[in-house]
Design a protein around this motif. Structure first.
Motif, PDB file in Angstrom:
ATOM      1  N   ASP A   1       0.863  -1.189   0.000  1.00  0.00           N
ATOM      2  CA  ASP A   1       0.000   0.000   0.000  1.00  0.00           C
ATOM      3  C   ASP A   1       0.895   1.232   0.000  1.00  0.00           C
ATOM      4  N   PHE A   2       0.738   2.056  -1.026  1.00  0.00           N
ATOM      5  CA  PHE A   2       1.525   3.283  -1.123  1.00  0.00           C
ATOM      6  C   PHE A   2       0.630   4.471  -0.764  1.00  0.00           C
ATOM      7  N   LYS A   3       0.228   4.525   0.484  1.00  0.00           N
ATOM      8  CA  LYS A   3      -0.667   5.594   0.923  1.00  0.00           C
ATOM      9  C   LYS A   3       0.170   6.792   1.360  1.00  0.00           C
ATOM     10  N   MET A   4      -0.250   7.938   0.852  1.00  0.00           N
ATOM     11  CA  MET A   4       0.426   9.154   1.253  1.00  0.00           C
ATOM     12  C   MET A   4      -0.454   9.825   2.312  1.00  0.00           C
ATOM     13  N   ASN A   5       0.128  10.162   3.420  1.00  0.00           N
ATOM     14  CA  ASN A   5      -0.606  10.803   4.512  1.00  0.00           C
ATOM     15  C   ASN A   5      -0.499  12.313   4.338  1.00  0.00           C
ATOM     16  N   TYR A   6      -1.532  12.902   3.770  1.00  0.00           N
ATOM     17  CA  TYR A   6      -1.515  14.344   3.570  1.00  0.00           C
ATOM     18  C   TYR A   6      -2.377  15.072   4.615  1.00  0.00           C
ATOM     19  N   GLU A   7      -2.892  14.334   5.578  1.00  0.00           N
ATOM     20  CA  GLU A   7      -3.680  14.943   6.652  1.00  0.00           C
ATOM     21  C   GLU A   7      -2.757  15.297   7.806  1.00  0.00           C
ATOM     22  N   GLY A   8      -3.124  16.329   8.540  1.00  0.00           N
ATOM     23  CA  GLY A   8      -2.317  16.752   9.679  1.00  0.00           C
ATOM     24  C   GLY A   8      -2.746  16.032  10.955  1.00  0.00           C
ATOM     25  N   PRO A   9      -2.043  16.256  12.017  1.00  0.00           N
ATOM     26  CA  PRO A   9      -2.426  15.640  13.291  1.00  0.00           C
ATOM     27  C   PRO A   9      -3.696  16.306  13.836  1.00  0.00           C
ATOM     28  N   PHE A  10      -4.515  15.496  14.470  1.00  0.00           N
ATOM     29  CA  PHE A  10      -5.761  16.015  15.044  1.00  0.00           C
ATOM     30  C   PHE A  10      -5.672  15.984  16.559  1.00  0.00           C
ATOM     31  N   TYR A  11      -5.987  17.104  17.163  1.00  0.00           N
ATOM     32  CA  TYR A  11      -5.993  17.211  18.625  1.00  0.00           C
ATOM     33  C   TYR A  11      -7.369  17.696  19.067  1.00  0.00           C
ATOM     34  N   THR A  12      -7.667  17.477  20.307  1.00  0.00           N
ATOM     35  CA  THR A  12      -8.959  17.983  20.823  1.00  0.00           C
ATOM     36  C   THR A  12      -8.947  19.496  20.929  1.00  0.00           C
ATOM     37  N   THR A  13      -7.787  20.082  20.911  1.00  0.00           N
ATOM     38  CA  THR A  13      -7.690  21.548  20.983  1.00  0.00           C
ATOM     39  C   THR A  13      -7.389  22.159  19.618  1.00  0.00           C
ATOM     40  N   SER A  14      -7.796  21.473  18.551  1.00  0.00           N
ATOM     41  CA  SER A  14      -7.519  21.984  17.205  1.00  0.00           C
ATOM     42  C   SER A  14      -8.309  23.253  16.918  1.00  0.00           C
ATOM     43  N   VAL A  15      -9.485  23.370  17.495  1.00  0.00           N
ATOM     44  CA  VAL A  15     -10.280  24.583  17.310  1.00  0.00           C
ATOM     45  C   VAL A  15      -9.925  25.536  18.449  1.00  0.00           C
ATOM     46  N   LYS A  16      -9.478  26.716  18.089  1.00  0.00           N
ATOM     47  CA  LYS A  16      -9.066  27.699  19.096  1.00  0.00           C
ATOM     48  C   LYS A  16     -10.092  28.819  19.143  1.00  0.00           C
ATOM     49  N   LEU A  17     -10.588  29.055  20.345  1.00  0.00           N
ATOM     50  CA  LEU A  17     -11.555  30.132  20.566  1.00  0.00           C
ATOM     51  C   LEU A  17     -10.856  31.256  21.317  1.00  0.00           C
ATOM     52  N   THR A  18     -11.034  32.444  20.834  1.00  0.00           N
ATOM     53  CA  THR A  18     -10.473  33.619  21.498  1.00  0.00           C
ATOM     54  C   THR A  18     -11.589  34.630  21.657  1.00  0.00           C
ATOM     55  N   TYR A  19     -11.792  35.073  22.884  1.00  0.00           N
ATOM     56  CA  TYR A  19     -12.840  36.070  23.154  1.00  0.00           C
ATOM     57  C   TYR A  19     -12.208  37.273  23.843  1.00  0.00           C
ATOM     58  N   THR A  20     -12.424  38.419  23.268  1.00  0.00           N
ATOM     59  CA  THR A  20     -11.916  39.666  23.843  1.00  0.00           C
ATOM     60  C   THR A  20     -13.113  40.523  24.217  1.00  0.00           C
ATOM     61  N   PRO A  21     -13.374  40.665  25.522  1.00  0.00           N
ATOM     62  CA  PRO A  21     -14.525  41.492  25.903  1.00  0.00           C
ATOM     63  C   PRO A  21     -14.202  42.973  25.734  1.00  0.00           C
ATOM     64  N   ASN A  22     -15.207  43.719  25.377  1.00  0.00           N
ATOM     65  CA  ASN A  22     -15.070  45.172  25.288  1.00  0.00           C
ATOM     66  C   ASN A  22     -15.643  45.778  26.555  1.00  0.00           C
ATOM     67  N   ARG A  23     -14.910  46.688  27.135  1.00  0.00           N
ATOM     68  CA  ARG A  23     -15.377  47.325  28.366  1.00  0.00           C
ATOM     69  C   ARG A  23     -16.537  48.265  28.044  1.00  0.00           C
ATOM     70  N   PRO A  24     -17.515  48.312  28.928  1.00  0.00           N
ATOM     71  CA  PRO A  24     -18.586  49.278  28.693  1.00  0.00           C
ATOM     72  C   PRO A  24     -18.082  50.698  28.945  1.00  0.00           C
ATOM     73  N   GLU A  25     -18.639  51.614  28.202  1.00  0.00           N
ATOM     74  CA  GLU A  25     -18.303  53.017  28.407  1.00  0.00           C
ATOM     75  C   GLU A  25     -19.357  53.605  29.331  1.00  0.00           C
ATOM     76  N   VAL A  26     -18.896  54.103  30.467  1.00  0.00           N
ATOM     77  CA  VAL A  26     -19.814  54.647  31.475  1.00  0.00           C
ATOM     78  C   VAL A  26     -19.504  56.129  31.649  1.00  0.00           C
ATOM     79  N   HIS A  27     -20.543  56.936  31.491  1.00  0.00           N
ATOM     80  CA  HIS A  27     -20.411  58.378  31.689  1.00  0.00           C
ATOM     81  C   HIS A  27     -21.413  58.786  32.756  1.00  0.00           C
ATOM     82  N   PHE A  28     -20.906  59.378  33.838  1.00  0.00           N
ATOM     83  CA  PHE A  28     -21.765  59.739  34.966  1.00  0.00           C
ATOM     84  C   PHE A  28     -21.624  61.217  35.279  1.00  0.00           C
ATOM     85  N   GLU A  29     -22.757  61.894  35.354  1.00  0.00           N
ATOM     86  CA  GLU A  29     -22.793  63.288  35.786  1.00  0.00           C
ATOM     87  C   GLU A  29     -23.594  63.332  37.078  1.00  0.00           C
ATOM     88  N   PRO A  30     -22.966  63.793  38.152  1.00  0.00           N
ATOM     89  CA  PRO A  30     -23.712  63.825  39.417  1.00  0.00           C
ATOM     90  C   PRO A  30     -24.826  64.860  39.369  1.00  0.00           C
TER      91      PRO A  30
END
Length: 189
Positions: A118-147
């Motif tokens: 069998d002359f199979k060529m492995n053109y697939e990459g390694p698979f890990y459970t962490t292959s999908v990477k999620l990145t979340y960057t929260p934006n700070r709320p803008e608060v303006h207060f006048e007493p």
């Protein structure tokens, strides 16, 4: 016994009548007048959604469906390893052919193995459970207060004073009098 004539004196004292009306004092204190001005506090908030990035390129590469650059790089790497394995296999086959003293039919065995290899060529990459990477960057709320502010102005009202003076009425209730009653003198004597 002989009776002496006596003078009768009746005295009546003077009597004074007094009528009084008391004076009236009325004090009234009106409540102060308040003027209240309020400026309400202001709170303004602006919420912006956070930034979420999903990087699933490693998963696509593991499935063999990555970019063309990843695919060609993997095929080039696999081609090198297949070429090195082929060279090693040729050396082994040459050694088997050279060992005639071991007997057997190495040519037919090598041909049989080559037909079902069998002359199979492995053109697939390694698979890990962490292959999908999620990145979340929260934006700070803008608060303006006048007493806020409260401005209170109080005006004090002066007291209201009413005074009605009293009356005194003095009068003669009974006049003084002196009554002298002379004795009755018997003129016959």
């Amino acid at each position: 016994m002989v009776s002496l004539p006596s003078i009768q004196i009746h005295q009546q004292y003077a009597q004074i009548g007094i009528e009084t009306d008391r004076g009236q004092l009325e004090i009234r204190q009106p409540r102060p007048d308040f003027e209240i001005q309020t400026k309400p506090a202001k709170l303004e908030t602006t919420y912006r959604k956070g930034d979420q990035v999903i990087d699933q390129s490693a998963s696509w590469e593991a499935l063999g469906k990555g970019t063309i650059f990843q695919f060609t790089e993997r095929v080039a790497d696999e081609s090198k390893s297949i070429a090195m394995e082929g060279i090693g296999r040729r050396v082994d086959e040459g050694n088997r052919l050279a060992a005639i003293q071991n007997g057997g039919n190495p040519i037919s065995e090598i041909a049989f193995e080559s037909a079902f290899r069998d002359f199979k060529m492995n053109y697939e990459g390694p698979f890990y459970t962490t292959s999908v990477k999620l990145t979340y960057t929260p934006n700070r709320p803008e608060v303006h207060f006048e007493p806020g502010d409260v401005n209170i102005t109080a005006k004090v009202n002066p007291p209201e004073i009413n005074y009605s003076p009293g009356k005194v009425n003095i009068y003669m209730l009974q006049k003084n009098a002196v009554e002298i009653v002379p004795p009755q003198i018997d003129a016959r004597l």
